[in-house]
Write a protein that holds these residues in place. Structure first.
Motif, short mmCIF file in Angstrom:
data_model
loop_
_atom_site.label_atom_id
_atom_site.label_comp_id
_atom_site.label_asym_id
_atom_site.label_seq_id
_atom_site.Cartn_x
_atom_site.Cartn_y
_atom_site.Cartn_z
N UNK A 8 18.53 -12.76 9.22
CA UNK A 8 18.76 -13.69 7.82
C UNK A 8 20.51 -13.83 8.69
N UNK A 9 21.61 -13.13 9.25
CA UNK A 9 22.62 -13.14 9.72
C UNK A 9 22.66 -14.93 10.63
N UNK A 10 21.73 -15.40 11.37
CA UNK A 10 21.52 -16.70 11.96
C UNK A 10 21.70 -17.48 11.09
N UNK A 11 20.84 -17.45 10.38
CA UNK A 11 20.48 -18.44 8.73
C UNK A 11 21.63 -18.22 8.08
N UNK A 12 22.22 -18.01 8.10
CA UNK A 12 23.87 -17.69 7.68
C UNK A 12 24.75 -18.30 8.84
N UNK A 13 24.68 -17.96 9.77
CA UNK A 13 25.92 -18.83 10.56
C UNK A 13 26.97 -17.91 11.24
N UNK A 14 27.71 -17.90 11.52
CA UNK A 14 28.90 -17.50 11.66
C UNK A 14 29.11 -16.48 13.69
N UNK A 15 27.86 -17.05 14.63
CA UNK A 15 27.41 -16.99 15.01
C UNK A 15 28.66 -16.06 15.86
N UNK A 16 29.14 -15.11 16.99
CA UNK A 16 30.62 -15.32 17.45
C UNK A 16 30.18 -15.39 18.82
N UNK B 240 26.12 -11.40 17.60
CA UNK B 240 27.17 -10.98 16.82
C UNK B 240 27.68 -11.84 16.09
N UNK B 241 28.34 -11.76 14.54
CA UNK B 241 28.40 -12.31 13.32
C UNK B 241 29.14 -12.00 13.26
N UNK B 242 30.56 -13.08 12.19
CA UNK B 242 31.37 -12.79 11.57
C UNK B 242 31.15 -13.63 10.69
N UNK B 243 32.14 -12.89 9.23
CA UNK B 243 31.98 -13.35 7.95
C UNK B 243 32.78 -13.15 7.38
N UNK B 244 33.62 -13.97 6.32
CA UNK B 244 34.88 -13.94 5.85
C UNK B 244 34.31 -14.17 4.35
N UNK B 245 34.63 -12.86 3.28
CA UNK B 245 34.34 -13.17 1.77
C UNK B 245 35.72 -12.78 0.71
N UNK B 246 36.13 -13.20 0.22
CA UNK B 246 37.34 -12.91 -0.45
C UNK B 246 38.68 -12.33 1.19
N UNK B 247 39.02 -11.10 0.83
CA UNK B 247 39.89 -10.33 1.61
C UNK B 247 38.59 -9.54 3.04
N UNK C 79 40.37 -7.98 9.48
CA UNK C 79 39.63 -8.78 10.08
C UNK C 79 39.27 -9.91 8.95
N UNK C 80 40.61 -10.69 10.08
CA UNK C 80 41.10 -12.34 9.19
C UNK C 80 39.87 -13.34 9.87
N UNK C 81 39.13 -12.97 10.94
CA UNK C 81 38.61 -13.90 11.59
C UNK C 81 37.89 -12.74 12.93
N UNK C 82 36.97 -13.56 13.58
CA UNK C 82 36.28 -12.65 14.55
C UNK C 82 36.95 -12.03 15.65
N UNK C 83 38.72 -12.16 16.30
CA UNK C 83 38.62 -11.65 17.19
C UNK C 83 39.70 -10.36 16.79
N UNK D 298 18.50 -16.57 25.97
CA UNK D 298 17.67 -17.52 24.14
C UNK D 298 19.10 -17.04 22.78
N UNK D 299 19.55 -16.10 23.27
CA UNK D 299 20.28 -15.75 22.23
C UNK D 299 21.49 -16.42 21.49
N UNK D 300 21.74 -16.67 20.20
CA UNK D 300 22.65 -18.00 20.01
C UNK D 300 24.03 -17.21 20.22
N UNK D 301 24.43 -16.19 20.72
CA UNK D 301 24.98 -15.91 21.14
C UNK D 301 25.68 -15.14 22.67
N UNK D 302 26.44 -15.83 23.72
CA UNK D 302 25.93 -16.23 24.77
C UNK D 302 26.36 -14.46 25.61
#
Length: 93
Positions: free
Chosen positions: A21-29, A36-43, A63-67, A89-93
């Motif tokens: 589900x998280x992979x499909x949403x994007x935001x791979x870190x 790992x995945x990161x998303x920003x919703x509002x603030x 958290x304003x960005x993955x870092x 094979x994971x999207x996150x190396x």
């Protein structure tokens, strides 16, 4: 400011559903040691990571960005699964 951290040890089937589900949403870190995945919703930034059979979730308006979430993700991962790495094979190396 509040930082929320949660860790769940889940059956593999549930972990796979969450990862997909998280992979499909994007935001791979790629800088997280594990998948790992990161998303920003509002603030509010949200970071999710998968270490062995643990799901690590943290969120905060700091958290304003993955870092900015990475030190928390790294500290929790080191505590719950110190030897965990992203699977090949994971999207996150």
């Amino acid at each position: 400011m509040t930082v929320t951290v949660a860790v769940a040890h889940l059956p593999q089937e549930q972990l796979t559903q969450l990862e997909d589900a998280l992979f499909e949403q994007g935001g791979s870190v790629p800088t997280y040691t594990v998948e790992g995945y990161f998303s920003l919703a509002g603030r509010t930034g949200r970071a999710d990571a998968f270490a062995d059979r643990s799901w690590i979730h943290t969120s905060s308006s700091l958290y304003t960005e993955p870092g900015t979430a990475q030190p928390v993700v790294d500290a929790v991962r080191a505590a719950v699964a110190p030897d965990a790495k992203a699977p090949s094979g994971s999207p996150t190396p």
